[in-house]
Design a protein around this motif. Sequence first.
Motif, PDB file in Angstrom:
ATOM      1  N   SER A 113      -2.476   8.307 -10.502  1.00 54.05           N
ATOM      2  CA  SER A 113      -2.663   9.851 -10.082  1.00 54.05           C
ATOM      3  C   SER A 113      -2.258  10.724 -10.894  1.00 54.05           C
ATOM      4  O   SER A 113      -2.430  11.838 -10.622  1.00 54.05           O
ATOM      5  N   CYS A 114      -1.356  10.463 -11.827  1.00 54.19           N
ATOM      6  CA  CYS A 114      -0.735  11.391 -12.891  1.00 54.19           C
ATOM      7  C   CYS A 114      -0.699  11.003 -14.205  1.00 54.19           C
ATOM      8  O   CYS A 114       0.259  11.078 -14.784  1.00 54.19           O
ATOM      9  N   PRO A 115      -1.759  10.385 -14.722  1.00 56.58           N
ATOM     10  CA  PRO A 115      -1.725   9.524 -16.043  1.00 56.58           C
ATOM     11  C   PRO A 115      -1.490  10.407 -17.102  1.00 56.58           C
ATOM     12  O   PRO A 115      -1.067  10.033 -18.356  1.00 56.58           O
ATOM     13  N   PRO A 163       0.748  -1.205  -0.121  1.00 57.69           N
ATOM     14  CA  PRO A 163      -0.003  -0.114  -0.088  1.00 57.69           C
ATOM     15  C   PRO A 163       1.024   1.206   0.069  1.00 57.69           C
ATOM     16  O   PRO A 163       1.998   1.160   0.506  1.00 57.69           O
ATOM     17  N   PHE A 164       0.237   2.311  -0.486  1.00 53.44           N
ATOM     18  CA  PHE A 164       0.970   3.737  -0.021  1.00 53.44           C
ATOM     19  C   PHE A 164       0.412   4.308   1.221  1.00 53.44           C
ATOM     20  O   PHE A 164      -0.566   4.309   1.369  1.00 53.44           O
ATOM     21  N   LEU A 165       1.690   4.548   2.010  1.00 49.05           N
ATOM     22  CA  LEU A 165       1.351   4.854   3.239  1.00 49.05           C
ATOM     23  C   LEU A 165       1.329   6.207   3.496  1.00 49.05           C
ATOM     24  O   LEU A 165       0.566   6.842   4.263  1.00 49.05           O
ATOM     25  N   LEU A 214       6.098   4.265 -10.548  1.00 41.91           N
ATOM     26  CA  LEU A 214       5.262   4.081 -12.151  1.00 41.91           C
ATOM     27  C   LEU A 214       3.692   3.852 -11.674  1.00 41.91           C
ATOM     28  O   LEU A 214       3.031   4.340 -12.509  1.00 41.91           O
ATOM     29  N   GLU A 215       3.468   2.755 -10.599  1.00 41.16           N
ATOM     30  CA  GLU A 215       2.318   2.720 -10.446  1.00 41.16           C
ATOM     31  C   GLU A 215       1.492   3.836  -9.927  1.00 41.16           C
ATOM     32  O   GLU A 215       0.324   4.034 -10.505  1.00 41.16           O
ATOM     33  N   TRP A 216       1.993   4.500  -9.244  1.00 42.99           N
ATOM     34  CA  TRP A 216       1.314   5.748  -8.668  1.00 42.99           C
ATOM     35  C   TRP A 216       1.162   6.776  -9.997  1.00 42.99           C
ATOM     36  O   TRP A 216       0.071   7.517  -9.883  1.00 42.99           O
TER      37      TRP A 216
END
Length: 338
Positions: free
Chosen positions: A173-175, A66-68, A167-169
């Motif tokens: 969130s920034c495609p 997860p992103f914490l 890259l997943e983020w």
Amino acid sequence: MKLIKCDLMLGALLCTASGGLLMLLLASWTAPTSLRLPSPRIFSKTFEWQAQTPHLLNLTDPYPYPFLINHPDKCEGSRDAPFLLMLVMTRPQDVVVRQAIRQTWGNETLVPGVVIRRLFVLGLPQPLFAQELQTLLEEEDREYGDLLQAGFLDTYHNLTLKVLMGLEWMGQSCPTAHYVLKVDTDVFLNPSFLVQQVLQPNRPPQPNFITGHIYRNPVPLRTQGHKWYVPLELYSHDKYPDYCGGPGYVMSSSLALRILTVAQRFKAMYVEDVFVGLCLKQLGVKPTPAPPNTFLMSRRKYNHCAFHQLVLVHHFQSQELLQIWPKFLTSSSACPSV
């Protein structure tokens, strides 16, 4: 003042016991390559700590983590989509380094008329002083709003996971970003040259674009104990595909998303830049040469005119950056071709 306070607190923590420092150093060599966490409440249960590093073939994809600390709205709020997303790979304890980058090449407003967004990507602190350091990280993020923390242990062998999580983020969130830069902290970076001369904002984004210092026909290192040792069971071929050196490379966002997808098809390799090269081979994409000698993987003594014609120089420390940056910003008018 808050940064100074955090740095002093961190120094006090690390100086409480010399034996603790030794444990931390040893832990960084023998840390497990991953740590799955069921929820963002990372300190609500005891760390599951092992003395041995799991086998390289047991490295997993990034999705269970997860992103914490997260900023899903980082790329919102501007009229135009971000032209460049900077993903800066950092360690939890590097408070002073991050501040130096914020004051120098990580400044999001350096290139007039171009939207740049910056995030420092990091994992979990080592178990020694983990809760105290996590508190400092959360305070730092409240002040600057630029940390992206994923729920795996922050070790060198987890750098591939760190990049993939960045890259997943981006995909989540920034495609709309045109380009994404993966960069380490120990570099000098010239965002203006990168944007204006390499990426050229006035032309359409290139869909299969990645550039940096290209290693061609590199040979795997088979010497056990070497930092970049790769056993035959992990990679059996005599040569790697061409790849861009890890200190810094930039790619189109569309290619970054394709790399993220193909990365799930085979086991991750902890030599992160090589792993990205393997993904490129799977996609049938070759790195695009940058302007000659603009991504330097070795140290070069600072020269203001020469550095205005470079993208990146490896092996620059934070104190050096702070010393040269004021000269760099004011010296371009004295250079004949800048």
